[in-house]
Design a protein around this motif. Structure first.
Motif, PDB file in Angstrom:
ATOM      1  N   THR A 195       0.849  -1.183   0.000  1.00  0.00           N
ATOM      2  CA  THR A 195       0.000   0.000   0.000  1.00  0.00           C
ATOM      3  C   THR A 195       0.884   1.232   0.000  1.00  0.00           C
ATOM      4  N   SER A 196       0.423   2.283  -0.704  1.00  0.00           N
ATOM      5  CA  SER A 196       1.171   3.536  -0.782  1.00  0.00           C
ATOM      6  C   SER A 196       0.183   4.640  -1.114  1.00  0.00           C
ATOM      7  N   ALA A 197       0.694   5.804  -1.468  1.00  0.00           N
ATOM      8  CA  ALA A 197      -0.179   6.917  -1.867  1.00  0.00           C
ATOM      9  C   ALA A 197      -0.992   6.540  -3.094  1.00  0.00           C
ATOM     10  N   ALA A 198      -0.477   5.598  -3.868  1.00  0.00           N
ATOM     11  CA  ALA A 198      -1.195   5.142  -5.057  1.00  0.00           C
ATOM     12  C   ALA A 198      -2.328   4.185  -4.715  1.00  0.00           C
ATOM     13  N   GLY A 199      -2.437   3.790  -3.433  1.00  0.00           N
ATOM     14  CA  GLY A 199      -3.461   2.855  -3.002  1.00  0.00           C
ATOM     15  C   GLY A 199      -2.887   1.466  -2.779  1.00  0.00           C
ATOM     16  N   MET A 200      -3.763   0.475  -2.702  1.00  0.00           N
ATOM     17  CA  MET A 200      -3.335  -0.907  -2.523  1.00  0.00           C
ATOM     18  C   MET A 200      -3.089  -1.524  -3.895  1.00  0.00           C
ATOM     19  N   LEU A 201      -1.879  -2.060  -4.075  1.00  0.00           N
ATOM     20  CA  LEU A 201      -1.511  -2.646  -5.353  1.00  0.00           C
ATOM     21  C   LEU A 201      -1.072  -4.088  -5.160  1.00  0.00           C
ATOM     22  N   ALA A 202      -1.395  -4.923  -6.128  1.00  0.00           N
ATOM     23  CA  ALA A 202      -1.020  -6.338  -6.072  1.00  0.00           C
ATOM     24  C   ALA A 202      -0.504  -6.775  -7.431  1.00  0.00           C
ATOM     25  N   THR A 203       0.580  -7.535  -7.422  1.00  0.00           N
ATOM     26  CA  THR A 203       1.164  -8.059  -8.654  1.00  0.00           C
ATOM     27  C   THR A 203       1.594  -9.501  -8.421  1.00  0.00           C
ATOM     28  N   ALA A 204       1.326 -10.340  -9.389  1.00  0.00           N
ATOM     29  CA  ALA A 204       1.768 -11.736  -9.310  1.00  0.00           C
ATOM     30  C   ALA A 204       3.229 -11.798  -9.752  1.00  0.00           C
ATOM     31  N   ILE A 205       4.113 -12.197  -8.836  1.00  0.00           N
ATOM     32  CA  ILE A 205       5.540 -12.277  -9.152  1.00  0.00           C
ATOM     33  C   ILE A 205       6.146 -13.516  -8.485  1.00  0.00           C
ATOM     34  N   PRO A 206       7.260 -14.025  -9.029  1.00  0.00           N
ATOM     35  CA  PRO A 206       7.974 -15.097  -8.334  1.00  0.00           C
ATOM     36  C   PRO A 206       8.776 -14.515  -7.184  1.00  0.00           C
ATOM     37  N   MET A 254      13.509 -12.397   1.223  1.00  0.00           N
ATOM     38  CA  MET A 254      13.038 -12.964  -0.030  1.00  0.00           C
ATOM     39  C   MET A 254      13.348 -11.964  -1.133  1.00  0.00           C
ATOM     40  N   ILE A 255      13.496 -12.449  -2.358  1.00  0.00           N
ATOM     41  CA  ILE A 255      13.794 -11.578  -3.486  1.00  0.00           C
ATOM     42  C   ILE A 255      12.921 -11.947  -4.672  1.00  0.00           C
ATOM     43  N   GLY A 256      12.640 -10.938  -5.506  1.00  0.00           N
ATOM     44  CA  GLY A 256      11.846 -11.143  -6.696  1.00  0.00           C
ATOM     45  C   GLY A 256      11.928  -9.929  -7.596  1.00  0.00           C
ATOM     46  N   HIS A 257      11.192  -9.948  -8.696  1.00  0.00           N
ATOM     47  CA  HIS A 257      11.211  -8.813  -9.616  1.00  0.00           C
ATOM     48  C   HIS A 257       9.881  -8.714 -10.340  1.00  0.00           C
ATOM     49  N   MET A 258       9.644  -7.518 -10.920  1.00  0.00           N
ATOM     50  CA  MET A 258       8.436  -7.291 -11.706  1.00  0.00           C
ATOM     51  C   MET A 258       8.781  -6.356 -12.864  1.00  0.00           C
ATOM     52  N   ALA A 259       7.873  -6.202 -13.801  1.00  0.00           N
ATOM     53  CA  ALA A 259       8.081  -5.314 -14.935  1.00  0.00           C
ATOM     54  C   ALA A 259       8.148  -3.865 -14.452  1.00  0.00           C
ATOM     55  N   ARG A 260       9.139  -3.115 -14.914  1.00  0.00           N
ATOM     56  CA  ARG A 260       9.290  -1.730 -14.479  1.00  0.00           C
ATOM     57  C   ARG A 260       8.144  -0.857 -14.974  1.00  0.00           C
ATOM     58  N   ARG A 261       7.534  -1.199 -16.097  1.00  0.00           N
ATOM     59  CA  ARG A 261       6.419  -0.395 -16.603  1.00  0.00           C
ATOM     60  C   ARG A 261       5.144  -0.601 -15.790  1.00  0.00           C
ATOM     61  N   ASN A 262       5.127  -1.609 -14.927  1.00  0.00           N
ATOM     62  CA  ASN A 262       4.006  -1.843 -14.025  1.00  0.00           C
ATOM     63  C   ASN A 262       3.946  -0.687 -13.021  1.00  0.00           C
ATOM     64  N   ALA A 288       5.593  -1.108  -9.649  1.00  0.00           N
ATOM     65  CA  ALA A 288       7.037  -0.990  -9.496  1.00  0.00           C
ATOM     66  C   ALA A 288       7.448   0.419  -9.094  1.00  0.00           C
ATOM     67  N   ALA A 289       6.836   1.419  -9.677  1.00  0.00           N
ATOM     68  CA  ALA A 289       7.180   2.808  -9.367  1.00  0.00           C
ATOM     69  C   ALA A 289       6.767   3.200  -7.953  1.00  0.00           C
ATOM     70  N   SER A 290       5.795   2.497  -7.389  1.00  0.00           N
ATOM     71  CA  SER A 290       5.284   2.855  -6.059  1.00  0.00           C
ATOM     72  C   SER A 290       6.115   2.257  -4.925  1.00  0.00           C
ATOM     73  N   LEU A 291       7.042   1.347  -5.243  1.00  0.00           N
ATOM     74  CA  LEU A 291       7.817   0.668  -4.203  1.00  0.00           C
ATOM     75  C   LEU A 291       8.781   1.640  -3.525  1.00  0.00           C
ATOM     76  N   GLU A 292       8.765   1.622  -2.188  1.00  0.00           N
ATOM     77  CA  GLU A 292       9.639   2.490  -1.411  1.00  0.00           C
ATOM     78  C   GLU A 292      10.267   1.696  -0.268  1.00  0.00           C
ATOM     79  N   SER A 310      13.539  -4.864  -9.197  1.00  0.00           N
ATOM     80  CA  SER A 310      13.559  -5.963  -8.234  1.00  0.00           C
ATOM     81  C   SER A 310      13.259  -5.470  -6.832  1.00  0.00           C
ATOM     82  N   VAL A 311      13.018  -6.425  -5.949  1.00  0.00           N
ATOM     83  CA  VAL A 311      12.655  -6.076  -4.575  1.00  0.00           C
ATOM     84  C   VAL A 311      13.203  -7.135  -3.623  1.00  0.00           C
TER      85      VAL A 311
END
Length: 211
Positions: free
Chosen positions: A33-44, A56-64, A67-71, A159-160
């Motif tokens: 959750t962030s200022a953008a609201g609650m976001l969910a993405t299916a990732i490994p 734990m580590i994983g990654h997602m598409a940067r255009r998602n 991804a931009a909301s991660l802090e 990545s995260v």
């Protein structure tokens, strides 16, 4: 780690080893959750080391947009869903009851750190491939990708790293029912034409149900 449970599970259904569920079903719903609201993405998502209580580590598409909301320091929840199956009340004969649902799931909660440097992101991709290719006779590696393909894709991912603060699981598999009914449930599940039902039956067998 706080011992109060956040994932609802009566004691009979609480997973003895929730990390095993995470390792077996690593494709998670990653929620923040962030200022953008609650976001969910299916990732490994994978444990970064053999210590399944650390990170734990994983990654997602940067255009998602997610991804931009991660802090750094954001709270996150990752849901690892295993098999599930509808259980007909007609299968419970020794102790009749209403229909229900058997399922396996794990929740991992923690805080995150976005990762943008290429070297660490490349290491995460290698870690992902090494785990998922481990069962192949000739495991694929990043070096086998078409020339230049990995370099092209690197700027397109973010990545995260997630610091694990709590991991819980549920294995709801008819444990509270008489052995005869549990065997009957397994038999009916195996008669169905879907892999989810068959896998639930295998989980039930793993709990020691004798046929």
């Amino acid at each position: 780690m706080d011992t109060e449970r956040l994932l609802f599970a009566p004691p009979a259904y609480a997973a003895a080893d929730p990390a095993a569920i995470v390792r077996r079903y690593p494709f998670a719903q990653f929620i923040t959750t962030s200022a953008a609201g609650m976001l969910a993405t299916a990732i490994p998502l994978y444990f970064e080391s053999d210590d399944d209580t650390s990170t734990m580590i994983g990654h997602m598409a940067r255009r998602n947009p997610h991804a931009a909301s991660l802090e750094a320091g954001q709270s996150a929840l990752a849901i690892f869903a295993g098999p599930h199956a509808y259980i007909s009340s007609s299968w419970y004969r020794e102790r009749p009851t209403v229909p229900t649902w058997n399922y396996v799931v794990a929740h991992v909660r923690g805080t995150i750190e976005p990762i943008d440097d290429e070297a660490t992101q490349l290491a995460i991709l290698r870690h992902t491939a090494r785990i998922m290719e481990s069962g192949n006779a000739t495991p694929w590696t990043l070096e086998q990708a078409p020339p230049g393909r990995v370099d092209t894709l690197m700027p397109m991912i973010r990545s995260v790293r997630m610091k694990v603060e709590r991991i819980e699981g549920v294995t709801k598999l008819s444990q509270t029912h008489p052995p005869g009914d549990r065997v009957r449930v397994m038999e009916r599940l195996l008669e169905r034409n879907d892999e989810g039902s068959h896998e639930v039956a295998r989980w039930m067998a793993g709990l020691g149900v004798e046929k």
